[in-house]
Write an enzyme that holds these catalytic residues in place. Sequence first.
Site, mmCIF file in Angstrom:
data_model
loop_
_atom_site.group_PDB
_atom_site.id
_atom_site.type_symbol
_atom_site.label_atom_id
_atom_site.label_comp_id
_atom_site.label_asym_id
_atom_site.label_seq_id
_atom_site.Cartn_x
_atom_site.Cartn_y
_atom_site.Cartn_z
ATOM 1 N N LYS A 12 38.225 47.541 45.955
ATOM 2 C CA LYS A 12 38.202 45.966 46.384
ATOM 3 C C LYS A 12 36.895 45.310 46.285
ATOM 4 C CE LYS A 12 40.166 42.998 49.873
ATOM 5 N NZ LYS A 12 40.932 43.001 50.905
ATOM 6 N N HIS B 259 36.029 42.054 46.831
ATOM 7 C CA HIS B 259 35.824 40.798 47.892
ATOM 8 C C HIS B 259 36.223 41.155 49.026
ATOM 9 C CE1 HIS B 259 40.171 40.748 46.794
ATOM 10 N NE2 HIS B 259 40.414 40.314 47.873
#
Length: 232
Positions: free
Chosen positions: A117, A119
């Site tokens: 991921k 963000h």
Amino acid sequence: MLPTEKEFIEAAIKHKVLSFGSFTLKSGRQSPYFFNAGNFNTGESLATISKLYAKTILESGVEFDVIFGPAYKGIPLAASVSIALSQLQDSSASNSHDSSATKKNPYPFAFDRKEAKTHGEGGMIVGSSIENKRVLIIDDVITAGTAITNSFELIKNNGGIPVAVVVAIDRQEIASAELSNTSAIQQVYQKFGIPVYPIVKLDTIIEFLSSSDSEFNHFLPTIQEYRNKYAC
Ligand SMILES: O=P(O)(O)OC[C@H]1O[C@H](OP(=O)(O)OP(=O)(O)O)[C@H](O)[C@@H]1O
């Protein structure tokens, strides 16, 4: 056969996690039985299976700080086994007058993402921190050992210390006749030096079918033949 093993096989048959017939495996082998943990897909069956994982973990005596479940199928296992361990701890504390039994282990757990991921909190690992922690890996099966190898490297790269692996079943068959005479589980031990604890082995399933009046008893000769053919 241990009560845990018997209960596991009965639950696996009931929920069609353990099936008998003729199945083509990823290895190309034609197997007379098949294990599909994806069919532990109800609250009732997950509660049963996670309690049996938890008992196997406690019986193994392995010491650990965090449970780790490899994506994807290891994720519900890690979460539910953490709950089951807490519940076993609560019931043994309420049955004990020993004050040390009241010292609670919160049984933290973590799991990985298949894709990082980029963000928010980012990263590959979700849940408890594993840094400087002894990590117990929980998965359904080991076939070629790819998922365990990836988990081992991910845990080490994040500062954790893998201490053991717990899986549902040990098929007790050679991983690859060309490469060695060992099973995938034995190879994990040779490669990483950590033990793998299965809830049941193929031999236990054979013993179960031999000693019960299961409707699947007629598969016994074929299963025995398969066991002998790929024995390690
Ligand atoms: O020893 P291996 O050859 O790695 O095979 C075993 C792994 O394969 C399956 O997961 P998979 O990687 O298919 O992902 P999934 O959990 O998302 O189905 C299974 O849940 C194990 O993690």
